[in-house]
Design an enzyme around this catalytic site. Structure first.
Site, PDB file in Angstrom:
ATOM      1  N   GLY A   1       2.809   1.860  10.816  1.00 38.96           N
ATOM      2  CA  GLY A   1       3.725   2.986  10.652  1.00 38.96           C
ATOM      3  C   GLY A   1       4.473   3.362  11.923  1.00 38.96           C
ATOM      4  O   GLY A   1       5.100   4.419  11.994  1.00 38.96           O
TER       5      GLY A   1
ATOM      6  N   SER B   1       3.788  -2.571  10.279  1.00 40.95           N
ATOM      7  CA  SER B   1       5.258  -2.578  10.379  1.00 40.95           C
ATOM      8  C   SER B   1       5.886  -3.906   9.971  1.00 40.95           C
ATOM      9  O   SER B   1       6.833  -4.371  10.600  1.00 40.95           O
ATOM     10  CB  SER B   1       5.696  -2.168  11.789  1.00 40.95           C
ATOM     11  OG  SER B   1       5.288  -0.841  12.056  1.00 40.95           O
TER      12      SER B   1
ATOM     13  N   ASN C   1       0.858  -1.185   0.000  1.00 42.41           N
ATOM     14  CA  ASN C   1       0.000   0.000   0.000  1.00 42.41           C
ATOM     15  C   ASN C   1       0.898   1.240   0.000  1.00 42.41           C
ATOM     16  O   ASN C   1       1.521   1.554   1.005  1.00 42.41           O
ATOM     17  CB  ASN C   1      -0.877  -0.041   1.267  1.00 42.41           C
ATOM     18  CG  ASN C   1      -1.718   1.206   1.435  1.00 42.41           C
ATOM     19  OD1 ASN C   1      -1.815   2.035   0.532  1.00 42.41           O
ATOM     20  ND2 ASN C   1      -2.346   1.347   2.598  1.00 42.41           N
ATOM     21  N   TRP C   2       0.946   1.891  -1.145  1.00 46.92           N
ATOM     22  CA  TRP C   2       1.869   3.029  -1.284  1.00 46.92           C
ATOM     23  C   TRP C   2       1.342   4.272  -0.570  1.00 46.92           C
ATOM     24  O   TRP C   2       2.066   5.259  -0.441  1.00 46.92           O
ATOM     25  CB  TRP C   2       2.096   3.361  -2.764  1.00 46.92           C
ATOM     26  CG  TRP C   2       2.753   2.273  -3.573  1.00 46.92           C
ATOM     27  CD1 TRP C   2       2.986   0.968  -3.189  1.00 46.92           C
ATOM     28  CD2 TRP C   2       3.278   2.376  -4.904  1.00 46.92           C
ATOM     29  NE1 TRP C   2       3.606   0.276  -4.196  1.00 46.92           N
ATOM     30  CE2 TRP C   2       3.801   1.111  -5.265  1.00 46.92           C
ATOM     31  CE3 TRP C   2       3.346   3.421  -5.831  1.00 46.92           C
ATOM     32  CZ2 TRP C   2       4.384   0.864  -6.506  1.00 46.92           C
ATOM     33  CZ3 TRP C   2       3.925   3.172  -7.072  1.00 46.92           C
ATOM     34  CH2 TRP C   2       4.440   1.914  -7.403  1.00 46.92           C
ATOM     35  N   LYS C   3       0.095   4.251  -0.183  1.00 43.00           N
ATOM     36  CA  LYS C   3      -0.550   5.412   0.462  1.00 43.00           C
ATOM     37  C   LYS C   3      -0.353   6.671  -0.403  1.00 43.00           C
ATOM     38  O   LYS C   3      -0.284   6.564  -1.616  1.00 43.00           O
ATOM     39  CB  LYS C   3      -0.013   5.600   1.880  1.00 43.00           C
ATOM     40  CG  LYS C   3      -0.122   4.322   2.715  1.00 43.00           C
ATOM     41  CD  LYS C   3       0.082   4.553   4.164  1.00 43.00           C
ATOM     42  CE  LYS C   3       0.057   3.224   4.890  1.00 43.00           C
ATOM     43  NZ  LYS C   3       0.140   3.368   6.324  1.00 43.00           N
TER      44      LYS C   3
ATOM     45  N   GLY D   1       3.032  -1.302   4.336  1.00 44.55           N
ATOM     46  CA  GLY D   1       3.054   0.135   4.052  1.00 44.55           C
ATOM     47  C   GLY D   1       4.479   0.578   3.767  1.00 44.55           C
ATOM     48  O   GLY D   1       5.008   0.402   2.670  1.00 44.55           O
ATOM     49  N   GLY D   2       5.133   1.109   4.790  1.00 44.42           N
ATOM     50  CA  GLY D   2       6.470   1.717   4.636  1.00 44.42           C
ATOM     51  C   GLY D   2       7.462   0.871   3.853  1.00 44.42           C
ATOM     52  O   GLY D   2       8.158   1.388   2.967  1.00 44.42           O
TER      53      GLY D   2
ATOM     54  N   GLU E   1      -6.648   4.243   8.278  1.00 40.82           N
ATOM     55  CA  GLU E   1      -6.514   5.685   8.001  1.00 40.82           C
ATOM     56  C   GLU E   1      -7.806   6.241   7.402  1.00 40.82           C
ATOM     57  O   GLU E   1      -8.170   7.389   7.649  1.00 40.82           O
ATOM     58  CB  GLU E   1      -5.304   5.930   7.077  1.00 40.82           C
ATOM     59  CG  GLU E   1      -4.000   5.765   7.846  1.00 40.82           C
ATOM     60  CD  GLU E   1      -2.829   5.252   7.035  1.00 40.82           C
ATOM     61  OE1 GLU E   1      -2.846   5.345   5.799  1.00 40.82           O
ATOM     62  OE2 GLU E   1      -1.871   4.734   7.666  1.00 40.82           O
TER      63      GLU E   1
ATOM     64  N   GLU F   1      -4.952  -5.473  10.764  1.00 42.29           N
ATOM     65  CA  GLU F   1      -3.917  -4.463  10.950  1.00 42.29           C
ATOM     66  C   GLU F   1      -4.142  -3.719  12.264  1.00 42.29           C
ATOM     67  O   GLU F   1      -4.923  -2.752  12.305  1.00 42.29           O
ATOM     68  CB  GLU F   1      -3.976  -3.441   9.812  1.00 42.29           C
ATOM     69  CG  GLU F   1      -3.763  -4.017   8.438  1.00 42.29           C
ATOM     70  CD  GLU F   1      -3.236  -2.958   7.490  1.00 42.29           C
ATOM     71  OE1 GLU F   1      -2.118  -3.122   7.014  1.00 42.29           O
ATOM     72  OE2 GLU F   1      -3.931  -1.964   7.251  1.00 42.29           O
TER      73      GLU F   1
ATOM     74  N   HIS G   1      -9.347   0.754   5.356  1.00 40.07           N
ATOM     75  CA  HIS G   1      -8.038   0.927   6.011  1.00 40.07           C
ATOM     76  C   HIS G   1      -8.232   1.828   7.233  1.00 40.07           C
ATOM     77  O   HIS G   1      -9.056   2.744   7.215  1.00 40.07           O
ATOM     78  CB  HIS G   1      -7.051   1.561   5.017  1.00 40.07           C
ATOM     79  CG  HIS G   1      -5.644   1.557   5.524  1.00 40.07           C
ATOM     80  ND1 HIS G   1      -5.185   2.500   6.427  1.00 40.07           N
ATOM     81  CD2 HIS G   1      -4.598   0.722   5.296  1.00 40.07           C
ATOM     82  CE1 HIS G   1      -3.908   2.230   6.713  1.00 40.07           C
ATOM     83  NE2 HIS G   1      -3.544   1.161   6.038  1.00 40.07           N
TER      84      HIS G   1
HETATM   85  C1  PEP Z   1      -0.562  -0.092   6.333  1.00 34.75           C
HETATM   86  O1  PEP Z   1      -0.782   1.100   6.355  1.00 34.75           O
HETATM   87  O2  PEP Z   1      -1.399  -0.840   5.793  1.00 34.75           O
HETATM   88  C2  PEP Z   1       0.643  -0.592   6.959  1.00 34.75           C
HETATM   89  C3  PEP Z   1       0.643  -1.823   7.360  1.00 34.75           C
HETATM   90  O3  PEP Z   1       1.690   0.286   7.112  1.00 34.75           O
HETATM   91  P1  PEP Z   1       3.160  -0.053   7.719  1.00 34.75           P
HETATM   92  O4  PEP Z   1       3.617  -1.320   7.077  1.00 34.75           O
HETATM   93  O5  PEP Z   1       3.997   1.124   7.379  1.00 34.75           O
HETATM   94  O6  PEP Z   1       2.956  -0.222   9.197  1.00 34.75           O
END
Ligand code: PEP
Length: 251
Positions: free
Chosen positions: A174, A214, A9-11, A235-236, A98, A168, A96
């Site tokens: 994050g 993460s 997920n590039w956000k 994500g990251g 967010e 999640e 999600h």
């Molecule tokens: C996400 O936003 O779906 C996510 C899992 O982010 P990260 O891997 O950065 O925690």
């Protein structure tokens, strides 16, 4: 049989040229490798078409990060399921944390989107997960149960089977704090049991349940070795081709 799915997920990251570079790099990193997981990238809307043309002859599949539940009309700034299909999306991330926390999306709204995605032949990745406060007050299972039951409300067994679930925990997104493999497995097993209750054993066995929060190359192998963890929503660590490759190859 359920599939392992690793989705990035590039956000709200990567402009068009950066998106083209990232997906081109990822394609090269995966070239010639044996993949034991379905690989998905979810770039921002404006890069979907360009990314789609670059992944055409590769195993990488395309997802959007969100969509609206209506077919078309006066919904300024929104994107419909058929628009996503028209640029080659096969998947869409819905609910999600967010979207839930920053944009106030409710379980009911998310359920409408899940139904709309399925009606348009897009496979939803339905996210769920508890906040830190909810975990610390032992409400994790209650929160996840509510989100899953509401998100899958009125779906047929066939539709549930097509839906991917991403657990999640919000406190792990994050933050660099990952749920331990045991903590994650406990919730994944709970979700699978819930799916038996909502549908039946065979459907529950076939639903992919990803972990997100993460996930990094140094923790993915252990997380993904748990029996009910069927991949990751990243994500990251998906914003660099080499770290995303390492997570993909850890399956
Ligand atoms: C996400 O936003 O779906 C996510 C899992 O982010 P990260 O891997 O950065 O925690």
């Amino acid at each position: 049989m359920r599939k392992n799915i690793i989705a990035g997920n590039w956000k709200m990251n990567k402009d068009l040229s950066e998106a083209v570079k990232l997906v081109s790099d990822l394609k090269s990193e995966l070239d010639g490798k044996t993949l034991n997981a379905v690989v998905i990238v979810a770039p921002p809307f404006v890069a979907l078409e360009a990314v789609k043309s670059l992944i055409k002859d590769s195993p990488i599949k395309l997802a959007a990060q969100n969509m609206h539940n209506e077919d078309s009309g006066a919904f300024t700034g929104e994107v419909s399921a058929s628009m996503l299909k028209s640029v080659g999306c096969e998947f869409v991330i819905l609910g999600h944390s967010e979207r839930r926390t920053i944009f106030n999306e409710t379980d009911e709204f998310i359920n409408c989107k899940v139904k709309q995605a399925l009606a348009n032949d897009l496979l939803p990745i339905l996210c769920c997960g508890e906040s830190l406060e909810e975990r610390e007050t032992s409400k994790t299972m209650e929160v996840v149960e509510k989100q899953i039951k509401a998100g899958l409300k009125d779906l047929t067994n066939e539709q549930i089977e097509k839906t991917i679930i991403a657990y999640e925990p919000i406190w792990a997104i994050g933050t660099g704090k990952t749920a331990s493999p045991e903590q994650a497995q406990e919730v994944h097993a709970f979700i699978r049991k819930l799916l038996i209750e909502i549908s039946n054993e065979s459907v529950a066995e076939n639903v992919t349940i990803q972990y997100g929060g993460s996930v990094k190359p140094d923790n993915s192998k252990e997380l993904l070795s748990k029996p009910d963890i069927d991949g990751a929503l990243v994500g990251g660590a998906c914003l660099k081709a080499d770290s995303f490759r390492d997570i993909i190859l850890s399956v």
